[in-house]
Design a protein around this motif. Sequence first.
Motif, PDB file in Angstrom:
ATOM      1  N   LEU A  27       0.903  -1.042   0.013  1.00  0.00           N
ATOM      2  CA  LEU A  27       0.067   0.039  -0.020  1.00  0.00           C
ATOM      3  C   LEU A  27       0.977   1.396   0.049  1.00  0.00           C
ATOM      4  CD1 LEU A  27      -2.656  -0.946   2.570  1.00  0.00           C
ATOM      5  CD2 LEU A  27      -3.029  -1.163   0.123  1.00  0.00           C
ATOM      6  N   GLN A  31      -2.329   5.303   2.172  1.00  0.00           N
ATOM      7  CA  GLN A  31      -3.503   4.209   2.278  1.00  0.00           C
ATOM      8  C   GLN A  31      -3.133   3.472   3.561  1.00  0.00           C
ATOM      9  OE1 GLN A  31      -2.380   2.469  -1.473  1.00  0.00           O
ATOM     10  NE2 GLN A  31      -3.936   3.771  -2.647  1.00  0.00           N
ATOM     11  N   GLY A  53      -3.692   7.922  -4.621  1.00  0.00           N
ATOM     12  CA  GLY A  53      -4.459   7.019  -3.907  1.00  0.00           C
ATOM     13  C   GLY A  53      -5.227   7.221  -2.995  1.00  0.00           C
ATOM     14  N   LYS A  54      -5.682   8.429  -2.734  1.00  0.00           N
ATOM     15  CA  LYS A  54      -6.667   8.968  -1.785  1.00  0.00           C
ATOM     16  C   LYS A  54      -7.971   8.159  -1.760  1.00  0.00           C
ATOM     17  CE  LYS A  54      -6.448  13.200  -3.280  1.00  0.00           C
ATOM     18  NZ  LYS A  54      -5.292  13.460  -4.219  1.00  0.00           N
ATOM     19  N   GLU A  56      -8.610   5.058  -2.672  1.00  0.00           N
ATOM     20  CA  GLU A  56      -8.549   3.746  -1.891  1.00  0.00           C
ATOM     21  C   GLU A  56      -8.293   3.937  -0.506  1.00  0.00           C
ATOM     22  OE1 GLU A  56      -8.052   3.472  -6.126  1.00  0.00           O
ATOM     23  OE2 GLU A  56      -7.198   4.852  -4.771  1.00  0.00           O
ATOM     24  N   ALA A  57      -7.504   4.956  -0.057  1.00  0.00           N
ATOM     25  CA  ALA A  57      -7.122   5.254   1.421  1.00  0.00           C
ATOM     26  C   ALA A  57      -8.460   5.362   2.197  1.00  0.00           C
ATOM     27  CB  ALA A  57      -6.243   6.591   1.372  1.00  0.00           C
TER      28      ALA A  57
END
Length: 710
Positions: A27, A31, A53-54, A56-57
């Motif tokens: 990750l 995340q 990747g916000k 998914e975080a």
Amino acid sequence: MSTPAGFSELHPVLQHHIVNTLGWRELRPLQQAAIAPVVAGEDALLLAPTAGGKTEAALFPLLTRMANESWAGPSVLYVCPLRALLNNLEPRIASYAGWLGRSVAVRHGDTGAGARRRIAIDRPDIVLTTPESLEAMLVSTTIDARILLSEVRTVVVDEVHAFAGDDRGWHLLAVLERIAELVGRPLQRIGLSATVGNAPELLTWLQGSGRGRRSAQVINPEVPGSTSADVELDYVGSVTNAAKIISALHRGQKRLVFAESRARVEELAQRLIDLGTETYVSHSSLSAAERRRAERAFAEARDCVIVATSTLELGIDVGDLDRVIQVGTPTSVAAFLQRLGRTGRRRGTSRNALFLTTSDDELLTAAALLLRWSQGYVESVVAPPGPRHLLAQQLLALCLQKGQVGRTTWVEPLRDLGLTSDVETMKITEWMIESEHVDVDSAMLFVGPEAERRYGYRHFIELLSLFTSAPEFLVVHGSHEVGSIDPYALIRKVNGPRVITLAGRGWLVQHIDWSRRRAYVEPSESLGTSRWIGIPQPLSYQLMQAERGVLLGSAPASVQMSDRAGSQLIRIREELAGRVDHRATVIESTTGRSRWWTWAGGRANASLMAALEAMDPALIDEGYVFDNRSIALRAGVDAGALRSVLVRARGQLGKSDSGIRPIVTQQALEQLKFSELLPPDLARATLEARLEDVPGAAATLSHPVVDSVI
């Protein structure tokens, strides 16, 4: 994948798919850091560059909670500022939710009636939506919001900085308070944002009224190498030259080109097409279908350019980009960071941006912006002060939602948001009764005849939007909507056929339906012009002080400046040398005029102009002219005449009873949507607060003032 602390807290099915479906070896830091607080139900602000990747975080831990706690739907609201961004995100979010047998639906202004009914019946687990559509659900007469929204637990606000900086943010907070009241519990709030200068304050703002406020934290882990970037500054002198350079540079690569106005986007696209460059266009006056066509074609192509306004500044996916090019300059470091973050996503590539400036003003501002960027500065995101008109809009919305509300109690769900004082709330309520926007019966309020007349069309759709729409004409080719254009393009005098440019193409105007505000067109080999009404945005005190610094010799570090830009900047410094001083602001006197060079920004200069008018109006030029850099004074005014006045102004500026307020024109009032719902003095006070910059003005007054020596 290694299993650091945190990853093991995700649902086992998610762990499996992250490793085996996505093929991720690990990750990202954000995340990983977000898992524990989000699973624990905390409020959070997740910060990372574009494509960091916000999404998914936020979603991986929320899907874990959804499964572990057996949430029913809709339990998560995912709010975005742009419909296109929602459409873009839906397939990705739906795939993640589908791993756990959960469903996702999009609900915004383009969603058809059938799809809206399915959402009400099937009740998806996650709804991707806008603040306006959330309010439409609350006031709908065809669905029961108490049932549809009863299971909402969490709201994710993507690009939260884009909301917080204007009235849509206040609107979103008000709607969330009403949903919390409806469901009987506070909502977990998660904001996603690029870097901002005041993250803790932004998170506190997102938390709203504070009733039932959860523990909260800003999550912004340092990412190795995330601050490095290849940035170049060039001076090219014209849009035509900018197009030639864009066409010639980086052939075989995908180039995203930003410009600061729709007209410039269209002009630049024309020039690029003429040079044989595969070019696509995206801006807010193109139809949704036209924007999607262009963005999809660009994403699938290889050697091409897409020219856009800030509509592509946010995280809409247009595929892997090689280059970002800026023609002109954005107005903030934050906007530049958003654009810069569109590059460097692929392994082995770096973030990059090329500035092509077409005038001395653009070169100076771009150099100043890059100076601030190189110093690590990012603007604070500050909500507009005094949103009284939004409170008035909410009174009507509550009347639509509930049928009737208490004359003195309607404000309870919104009381602690800080929209205005209790005294002003009462004054607004009485004004709306007097103006017949609301009616009253037995201490209960309901929608009045004036609100029905003004907003009742199409189920009060205009009441649900915070923007005043420009009176544009729809441009139609056959059954295809191309976009919209300012009426001036259709009425200005032309020699020969009337040709307009839209979507990077020429269109021959065949017929104008004035009553329906439509222009019917056919493709044209000729190219015309484009025009839209725009309101210039004042530049900040910090940016203007950076311009002053550049003129005094400062230069942005870590920026490659072309020989052309360097030579032109030397000429600009020589030309403007008499307007800057290391220790003071400067009065420049020429034949018939004087000008005070403050380098304070538009809002601070509005405050300084108001202070001069209050202290000694005889000093001010009769045209009442000021801009971001200077204030016009009467001929013959020198530093000596100004000094004593500025001392008095320094003592009065910022005092509530000083009477020092920027001038508010009737045109400005008309641009404030729902201003008619306010008593005239409160409408004017709202704009006065938004036009001023008292700290910037006070900082300017703290410096001496001298006469120009050149």
